[in-house]
Design a protein around this motif. Structure first.
Motif, PDB file in Angstrom:
ATOM      1  N   GLU A   1      15.102 -18.852  44.420  1.00  0.00           N
ATOM      2  CA  GLU A   1      13.853 -19.627  44.510  1.00  0.00           C
ATOM      3  C   GLU A   1      12.657 -18.694  44.684  1.00  0.00           C
ATOM      4  OE1 GLU A   1      13.103 -22.719  43.937  1.00  0.00           O
ATOM      5  OE2 GLU A   1      15.169 -23.287  43.571  1.00  0.00           O
TER       6      GLU A   1
ATOM      7  N   TYR B   1      30.642 -30.171  50.942  1.00  0.00           N
ATOM      8  CA  TYR B   1      30.712 -29.779  52.362  1.00  0.00           C
ATOM      9  C   TYR B   1      31.543 -30.793  53.157  1.00  0.00           C
ATOM     10  CZ  TYR B   1      26.646 -26.895  51.070  1.00  0.00           C
ATOM     11  OH  TYR B   1      25.791 -26.022  50.452  1.00  0.00           O
TER      12      TYR B   1
ATOM     13  N   TYR C   1      33.380 -21.540  54.485  1.00  0.00           N
ATOM     14  CA  TYR C   1      31.993 -21.538  54.965  1.00  0.00           C
ATOM     15  C   TYR C   1      31.254 -20.335  54.388  1.00  0.00           C
ATOM     16  CZ  TYR C   1      28.096 -20.741  58.157  1.00  0.00           C
ATOM     17  OH  TYR C   1      26.857 -20.506  58.681  1.00  0.00           O
TER      18      TYR C   1
ATOM     19  N   GLU D   1      16.963 -26.216  54.398  1.00  0.00           N
ATOM     20  CA  GLU D   1      16.024 -25.089  54.256  1.00  0.00           C
ATOM     21  C   GLU D   1      15.896 -24.671  52.787  1.00  0.00           C
ATOM     22  OE1 GLU D   1      17.265 -22.069  57.061  1.00  0.00           O
ATOM     23  OE2 GLU D   1      17.060 -23.468  58.723  1.00  0.00           O
ATOM     24  N   LEU D   2      16.983 -24.794  52.072  1.00  0.00           N
ATOM     25  CA  LEU D   2      16.959 -24.495  50.636  1.00  0.00           C
ATOM     26  C   LEU D   2      16.041 -25.496  49.922  1.00  0.00           C
ATOM     27  CD1 LEU D   2      18.294 -22.365  48.907  1.00  0.00           C
ATOM     28  CD2 LEU D   2      20.200 -23.927  48.536  1.00  0.00           C
TER      29      LEU D   2
ATOM     30  N   ASP E   1      19.094 -21.288  59.235  1.00  0.00           N
ATOM     31  CA  ASP E   1      20.473 -21.402  58.754  1.00  0.00           C
ATOM     32  C   ASP E   1      20.659 -20.812  57.361  1.00  0.00           C
ATOM     33  OD1 ASP E   1      22.342 -23.121  60.640  1.00  0.00           O
ATOM     34  OD2 ASP E   1      20.284 -23.798  60.873  1.00  0.00           O
ATOM     35  N   LEU E   2      19.781 -19.863  57.025  1.00  0.00           N
ATOM     36  CA  LEU E   2      20.005 -19.120  55.781  1.00  0.00           C
ATOM     37  C   LEU E   2      20.301 -17.664  56.174  1.00  0.00           C
ATOM     38  CD1 LEU E   2      17.405 -20.827  53.384  1.00  0.00           C
ATOM     39  CD2 LEU E   2      19.887 -21.061  53.384  1.00  0.00           C
TER      40      LEU E   2
ATOM     41  N   SER F   1      25.736 -26.215  60.015  1.00  0.00           N
ATOM     42  CA  SER F   1      24.967 -25.074  59.498  1.00  0.00           C
ATOM     43  C   SER F   1      24.744 -25.183  57.991  1.00  0.00           C
ATOM     44  CB  SER F   1      25.695 -23.766  59.824  1.00  0.00           C
ATOM     45  OG  SER F   1      25.088 -22.690  59.144  1.00  0.00           O
ATOM     46  N   LEU F   2      25.763 -25.641  57.276  1.00  0.00           N
ATOM     47  CA  LEU F   2      25.613 -25.781  55.819  1.00  0.00           C
ATOM     48  C   LEU F   2      24.594 -26.867  55.472  1.00  0.00           C
ATOM     49  CD1 LEU F   2      29.304 -25.366  54.566  1.00  0.00           C
ATOM     50  CD2 LEU F   2      27.399 -23.768  54.266  1.00  0.00           C
ATOM     51  N   LEU F   3      24.628 -27.962  56.234  1.00  0.00           N
ATOM     52  CA  LEU F   3      23.668 -29.045  55.964  1.00  0.00           C
ATOM     53  C   LEU F   3      22.243 -28.601  56.296  1.00  0.00           C
ATOM     54  CD1 LEU F   3      25.719 -32.145  57.221  1.00  0.00           C
ATOM     55  CD2 LEU F   3      25.224 -31.497  54.846  1.00  0.00           C
ATOM     56  N   LEU F   4      22.107 -27.873  57.422  1.00  0.00           N
ATOM     57  CA  LEU F   4      20.773 -27.374  57.785  1.00  0.00           C
ATOM     58  C   LEU F   4      20.305 -26.335  56.765  1.00  0.00           C
ATOM     59  CD1 LEU F   4      21.162 -27.039  61.674  1.00  0.00           C
ATOM     60  CD2 LEU F   4      19.744 -28.694  60.435  1.00  0.00           C
ATOM     61  N   GLY F   5      21.239 -25.502  56.316  1.00  0.00           N
ATOM     62  CA  GLY F   5      20.913 -24.507  55.293  1.00  0.00           C
ATOM     63  C   GLY F   5      20.455 -25.171  54.006  1.00  0.00           C
ATOM     64  N   LEU F   6      21.114 -26.270  53.665  1.00  0.00           N
ATOM     65  CA  LEU F   6      20.733 -27.015  52.456  1.00  0.00           C
ATOM     66  C   LEU F   6      19.314 -27.574  52.609  1.00  0.00           C
ATOM     67  CD1 LEU F   6      21.880 -27.909  49.702  1.00  0.00           C
ATOM     68  CD2 LEU F   6      22.606 -30.029  50.806  1.00  0.00           C
TER      69      LEU F   6
ATOM     70  N   LYS G   1      27.901 -20.421  52.214  1.00  0.00           N
ATOM     71  CA  LYS G   1      26.679 -19.799  52.750  1.00  0.00           C
ATOM     72  C   LYS G   1      26.163 -18.733  51.783  1.00  0.00           C
ATOM     73  CE  LYS G   1      25.089 -21.063  56.137  1.00  0.00           C
ATOM     74  NZ  LYS G   1      24.025 -22.107  56.204  1.00  0.00           N
TER      75      LYS G   1
ATOM     76  N   GLU H   1      13.527 -26.885  51.289  1.00  0.00           N
ATOM     77  CA  GLU H   1      12.169 -26.460  51.641  1.00  0.00           C
ATOM     78  C   GLU H   1      11.707 -25.338  50.705  1.00  0.00           C
ATOM     79  OE1 GLU H   1      11.891 -25.459  55.785  1.00  0.00           O
ATOM     80  OE2 GLU H   1       9.810 -24.811  55.609  1.00  0.00           O
ATOM     81  N   LEU H   2      12.609 -24.386  50.449  1.00  0.00           N
ATOM     82  CA  LEU H   2      12.274 -23.276  49.546  1.00  0.00           C
ATOM     83  C   LEU H   2      11.965 -23.800  48.141  1.00  0.00           C
ATOM     84  CD1 LEU H   2      14.845 -20.454  50.451  1.00  0.00           C
ATOM     85  CD2 LEU H   2      12.427 -20.579  51.022  1.00  0.00           C
ATOM     86  N   GLN H   3      12.760 -24.777  47.701  1.00  0.00           N
ATOM     87  CA  GLN H   3      12.547 -25.334  46.370  1.00  0.00           C
ATOM     88  C   GLN H   3      11.197 -26.047  46.306  1.00  0.00           C
ATOM     89  OE1 GLN H   3      12.588 -28.423  44.683  1.00  0.00           O
ATOM     90  NE2 GLN H   3      13.161 -27.742  42.638  1.00  0.00           N
TER      91      GLN H   3
ATOM     92  N   GLY I   1      18.600 -19.195  47.657  1.00  0.00           N
ATOM     93  CA  GLY I   1      17.333 -18.970  48.361  1.00  0.00           C
ATOM     94  C   GLY I   1      16.555 -17.822  47.724  1.00  0.00           C
TER      95      GLY I   1
ATOM     96  N   ARG J   1      12.021 -17.125  41.422  1.00  0.00           N
ATOM     97  CA  ARG J   1      11.508 -18.099  40.443  1.00  0.00           C
ATOM     98  C   ARG J   1      10.001 -18.281  40.622  1.00  0.00           C
ATOM     99  NH1 ARG J   1      11.707 -23.946  39.107  1.00  0.00           N
ATOM    100  NH2 ARG J   1      12.226 -24.567  41.231  1.00  0.00           N
TER     101      ARG J   1
ATOM    102  N   VAL K   1      11.201 -18.516  55.762  1.00  0.00           N
ATOM    103  CA  VAL K   1      12.284 -19.508  55.841  1.00  0.00           C
ATOM    104  C   VAL K   1      13.634 -18.825  55.600  1.00  0.00           C
ATOM    105  CG1 VAL K   1      13.283 -21.560  54.718  1.00  0.00           C
ATOM    106  CG2 VAL K   1      10.824 -21.463  55.161  1.00  0.00           C
TER     107      VAL K   1
ATOM    108  N   GLN L   1      24.267 -20.525  49.177  1.00  0.00           N
ATOM    109  CA  GLN L   1      22.942 -20.960  49.649  1.00  0.00           C
ATOM    110  C   GLN L   1      21.957 -19.786  49.679  1.00  0.00           C
ATOM    111  OE1 GLN L   1      23.421 -22.966  53.455  1.00  0.00           O
ATOM    112  NE2 GLN L   1      23.915 -24.913  52.447  1.00  0.00           N
TER     113      GLN L   1
ATOM    114  N   SER M   1      30.739 -27.273  63.387  1.00  0.00           N
ATOM    115  CA  SER M   1      29.579 -26.395  63.547  1.00  0.00           C
ATOM    116  C   SER M   1      29.182 -25.768  62.198  1.00  0.00           C
ATOM    117  CB  SER M   1      29.934 -25.326  64.584  1.00  0.00           C
ATOM    118  OG  SER M   1      29.201 -24.180  64.376  1.00  0.00           O
ATOM    119  N   GLU M   2      30.182 -25.422  61.401  1.00  0.00           N
ATOM    120  CA  GLU M   2      29.892 -24.846  60.085  1.00  0.00           C
ATOM    121  C   GLU M   2      29.311 -25.905  59.139  1.00  0.00           C
ATOM    122  OE1 GLU M   2      33.168 -21.196  59.954  1.00  0.00           O
ATOM    123  OE2 GLU M   2      33.736 -23.174  59.191  1.00  0.00           O
TER     124      GLU M   2
ATOM    125  N   GLN N   1       8.056 -18.681  52.080  1.00  0.00           N
ATOM    126  CA  GLN N   1       9.439 -18.688  51.572  1.00  0.00           C
ATOM    127  C   GLN N   1      10.262 -17.569  52.217  1.00  0.00           C
ATOM    128  OE1 GLN N   1       9.001 -18.571  47.211  1.00  0.00           O
ATOM    129  NE2 GLN N   1       9.877 -20.604  47.165  1.00  0.00           N
TER     130      GLN N   1
END
Lengths: 114, 134
Positions: free
Chosen positions: B124, A49, B110, A72-73, B91-92, A65-70, B114, A75-77, B121, B127, B84, B117, A61-62, B81
């Protein structure tokens, strides 16, 4: 019918402990491996990124968003691991229960036969 | 006393059962189907705003979230999940669809990241669902 309670308790303690530890060790190794893999992949993503931003292929801005998305990912993990840990706990609980039933059942049968 | 110890131990084990929900084929299929539908729709991101398709997908995502919440309290983690992944202020996928509806510009690089990601998501969610007891 007589049951050797001391021996029975010892068998339960040993049997249950062995069953629980074995299952927990297998799960812990898998969880650690998954976490390490995710951390490595995330580090690689962050580097990518930043590279895209510095070469002006994405905007600030993108990048955000990618860092915030990561995040959240991540969090999902984490939720996946928490859920799988609960499943593992239930498996261990079932193993303990089966071990307990088996040991007590054997002791009762022996006492009845004796 | 020893009988009491054993009985107590067994009780604790029995009472502690069913902390997590069981595997649900409907949940797994929904995640798989919505993953494919979302990625297919995202492929149009640089071309147009297919408003109706986005609204349909958002409705399907809301239905999936409601289905997972309907299995609470045991299904707490999978439901979280889904929240989120689909949060409109996140941001997902949810946030991405909101930005799209608002015609927020987006670069090809981008979009690719995305998509990765969002794909991860859904992976996960599947999984965890796939790991639940059958």
């Amino acid at each position: 019918m007589t049951i050797d309670w001391n021996n029975l308790l010892h068998e339960i303690e040993t049997g249950v402990l062995n069953a629980a530890v074995k299952d927990a060790e297998i799960y812990a190794a898998q969880a650690l491996s998954d976490a390490a893999e995710f951390i490595a992949a995330s580090t690689e993503s962050v580097a990518k990124y930043i590279g895209l931003y510095t070469t002006e292929q994405i905007t600030a801005s993108e990048l955000k968003s990618l860092l915030l998305g990561l995040g959240e990912l991540c969090e999902l993990q984490g939720l996946t691991q928490a859920g799988l840990a609960e499943v593992e706990l239930e498996k261990i609980r079932n193993t303990i229960l089966q071990t307990l039933i088996s040991i007590v059942g054997t002791a009762v049968k022996s006492a009845v036969a004796g | 006393m020893k009988r009491l110890v054993i009985a107590s131990f067994a009780s604790v084990l029995l009472v502690g059962c069913a902390l997590v929900s069981k595997f649900d084929q409907n949940s797994y299929n929904a995640a798989q189907g919505l993953q494919q539908a979302s990625l297919a729709l995202m492929g149009q991101r640089l071309v147009s705003i297919p408003t109706n398709d986005i609204i349909t997908l958002q409705a399907q995502l809301q239905a999936a979230v409601a289905y997972e919440q309907g299995k609470l309290p045991a299904n707490k983690i999978p439901a979280l999940q889904w929240q989120v992944l689909t949060a409109t202020n996140g941001d997902l996928l949810g946030g991405f669809l909101t930005d799209w509806m608002n015609n927020k510009p987006c670069s090809p690089a981008y979009l690719t990241e995305k998509e990765n990601q969002i794909n991860a998501g859904f992976a996960e969610i599947m999984r965890l669902e796939g790991g639940l007891l059958k």
